[in-house]
Design a protein around this motif. Sequence first.
Motif, PDB file in Angstrom:
ATOM      1  N   TYR A 136       0.834  -1.201   0.000  1.00  0.00           N
ATOM      2  CA  TYR A 136       0.000   0.000   0.000  1.00  0.00           C
ATOM      3  C   TYR A 136       0.867   1.248   0.000  1.00  0.00           C
ATOM      4  O   TYR A 136       0.594   2.214  -0.704  1.00  0.00           O
ATOM      5  CB  TYR A 136      -0.923   0.012   1.223  1.00  0.00           C
ATOM      6  N   LEU A 190     -10.481  -6.905   4.556  1.00  0.00           N
ATOM      7  CA  LEU A 190      -9.514  -6.119   3.801  1.00  0.00           C
ATOM      8  C   LEU A 190      -9.835  -6.098   2.315  1.00  0.00           C
ATOM      9  O   LEU A 190      -9.387  -5.229   1.587  1.00  0.00           O
ATOM     10  CB  LEU A 190      -8.107  -6.700   3.991  1.00  0.00           C
ATOM     11  N   VAL A 227      -0.834   4.527   4.320  1.00  0.00           N
ATOM     12  CA  VAL A 227      -1.499   3.231   4.455  1.00  0.00           C
ATOM     13  C   VAL A 227      -3.018   3.403   4.406  1.00  0.00           C
ATOM     14  O   VAL A 227      -3.730   2.613   3.787  1.00  0.00           O
ATOM     15  CB  VAL A 227      -1.058   2.520   5.756  1.00  0.00           C
ATOM     16  N   VAL A 228      -3.515   4.497   4.991  1.00  0.00           N
ATOM     17  CA  VAL A 228      -4.960   4.709   5.013  1.00  0.00           C
ATOM     18  C   VAL A 228      -5.506   4.912   3.592  1.00  0.00           C
ATOM     19  O   VAL A 228      -6.677   4.651   3.325  1.00  0.00           O
ATOM     20  CB  VAL A 228      -5.338   5.894   5.948  1.00  0.00           C
ATOM     21  N   PHE A 249      -7.540   2.375   2.054  1.00  0.00           N
ATOM     22  CA  PHE A 249      -8.897   2.206   2.582  1.00  0.00           C
ATOM     23  C   PHE A 249      -9.740   3.413   2.170  1.00  0.00           C
ATOM     24  O   PHE A 249     -10.089   4.249   2.999  1.00  0.00           O
ATOM     25  CB  PHE A 249      -8.858   2.090   4.108  1.00  0.00           C
ATOM     26  N   HIS A 254      -3.448   7.706  12.675  1.00  0.00           N
ATOM     27  CA  HIS A 254      -4.716   6.962  12.628  1.00  0.00           C
ATOM     28  C   HIS A 254      -4.703   5.759  13.550  1.00  0.00           C
ATOM     29  O   HIS A 254      -5.517   4.861  13.419  1.00  0.00           O
ATOM     30  CB  HIS A 254      -5.075   6.571  11.192  1.00  0.00           C
ATOM     31  N   ASP A 255      -3.734   5.762  14.455  1.00  0.00           N
ATOM     32  CA  ASP A 255      -3.682   4.701  15.460  1.00  0.00           C
ATOM     33  C   ASP A 255      -3.337   5.354  16.799  1.00  0.00           C
ATOM     34  O   ASP A 255      -2.421   4.938  17.492  1.00  0.00           O
ATOM     35  CB  ASP A 255      -2.627   3.657  15.064  1.00  0.00           C
ATOM     36  N   ARG A 296     -13.507  -2.652   8.912  1.00  0.00           N
ATOM     37  CA  ARG A 296     -12.488  -2.027   8.064  1.00  0.00           C
ATOM     38  C   ARG A 296     -11.527  -1.200   8.915  1.00  0.00           C
ATOM     39  O   ARG A 296     -10.319  -1.219   8.698  1.00  0.00           O
ATOM     40  CB  ARG A 296     -13.166  -1.134   7.027  1.00  0.00           C
ATOM     41  N   LEU A 297     -12.067  -0.495   9.890  1.00  0.00           N
ATOM     42  CA  LEU A 297     -11.190   0.278  10.770  1.00  0.00           C
ATOM     43  C   LEU A 297     -10.309  -0.666  11.577  1.00  0.00           C
ATOM     44  O   LEU A 297      -9.109  -0.423  11.750  1.00  0.00           O
ATOM     45  CB  LEU A 297     -12.013   1.178  11.701  1.00  0.00           C
ATOM     46  N   SER A 348      -9.243  -3.532  10.620  1.00  0.00           N
ATOM     47  CA  SER A 348      -8.192  -4.022   9.716  1.00  0.00           C
ATOM     48  C   SER A 348      -7.091  -2.990   9.521  1.00  0.00           C
ATOM     49  O   SER A 348      -5.903  -3.320   9.533  1.00  0.00           O
ATOM     50  CB  SER A 348      -8.773  -4.385   8.351  1.00  0.00           C
ATOM     51  N   LEU A 349      -7.503  -1.736   9.338  1.00  0.00           N
ATOM     52  CA  LEU A 349      -6.507  -0.668   9.181  1.00  0.00           C
ATOM     53  C   LEU A 349      -5.619  -0.587  10.422  1.00  0.00           C
ATOM     54  O   LEU A 349      -4.393  -0.528  10.328  1.00  0.00           O
ATOM     55  CB  LEU A 349      -7.205   0.681   8.956  1.00  0.00           C
ATOM     56  N   ARG A 350      -6.255  -0.636  11.584  1.00  0.00           N
ATOM     57  CA  ARG A 350      -5.480  -0.532  12.836  1.00  0.00           C
ATOM     58  C   ARG A 350      -4.532  -1.714  12.990  1.00  0.00           C
ATOM     59  O   ARG A 350      -3.404  -1.572  13.459  1.00  0.00           O
ATOM     60  CB  ARG A 350      -6.437  -0.470  14.028  1.00  0.00           C
TER      61      ARG A 350
END
Length: 335
Positions: free
Chosen positions: A147, A175, A278-279, A282, A298-299, A318-319, A321-323
Amino acid sequence: MRRYGKNPDEDDVRVRPNRKGNRPRTNIRPKHEDASEGLVLTVDRGRLTVLIDDRTITAMKARELGRKSAVVGDRVAVVGDLSGAKDTLARIVRVEPRTSTLRRTADDDDPYERVVVANADQLAIVTALADPEPRPRLIDRCLVAAYDAGLDPLLVLTKSDLAPADTLLASYGALGVPYLVTNRDELADGSAADRVRERLAGRMTAFVGHSGVGKTTLVNALVPERRRATGHVNAHTGRGRHTTTSALALPLPGDTGWVIDTPGVRSFGLHHVDPARVVLAFPDLVPGTEGCPRACSHDEPDCALDEWVAEGHADPARLYSLRRLLATRERREGD
Ligand SMILES: Nc1nc2c(ncn2[C@@H]2O[C@H](COP(=O)(O)OP(=O)(O)OP(=O)(O)O)[C@@H](O)[C@H]2O)c(=O)[nH]1
Ligand SMILES: [Mg+2]
Ligand SMILES: [Zn+2]
């Protein structure tokens, strides 16, 4: 910070010591307008194999390239003896700007970046379902690297004749990463290669993963006339033997794309990765980052995504997964 290639003009300026001190001088040498364009297929101890039209030649970096390196997948300009005859050595005088750069570091604390491949547009993350055991942490890390570098990920799960894929696939469902599952029988009857080939059409795909997961086995199934050595997985340690020692780009039959077989990695360090990129993988979450503090990872507690997702704007999975991907940078490989 992400490092893009230097401004090409900078390469023409060199610093030479002289009595009046160091002063940049403009390079007045010819600009190699007669150079031929080629594609780097492999690099072995400073010798590069370059494809020019339909000839492969051996070349080395010209001194004027300085520390700039050329890696597999690079488009380069070459001068000198381009006949491809034995014992000839051409010179690479320019590395063209890259459309993508896949990097890794030895581990997350190590700032030294190695470029895995240049100009790939897809990353096949190859994981065996058993023998060696799958390690989701490495998958997460490769996803983050893909990503960050702007490559589309493709999850390739091999050896489904040894273990089922469902648990692993369930944890990647949210994802939305495209995936393929292959096994020994399908490798033998050609159906695995057919399904993988569909995903590779028109693209340059780098295969990465631990040693012994079957990267080269797959590449051999895809490009049978260029068979490379494969290794056995050690029955006691469950590890591969690092059979492949250098990356190699191979054209798919019928000019339908490129595959790059790479040596097995033990880890995939992400020192260079910028969480803000990375975000971007998404897109459904991106609008929710508008309320984030400046340079939000974002973390972190102030991240606006929690509230935004709680309000029902996006799927909480989804959030999550991002985290999980963002957190993979803080954790050790073996955790
Ligand atoms: N049972 C089973 N074995 C497989 C499958 N695919 C590959 N293998 C075996 O796995 C072993 C390792 O395969 P390689 O292709 O050499 O693995 P690699 O990922 O290229 O490993 P490195 O080059 O060391 O990074 C070989 O013995 C293959 O025959 C599969 O689908 N099922
Ligand atoms: Mg291999
Ligand atoms: Zn945020």
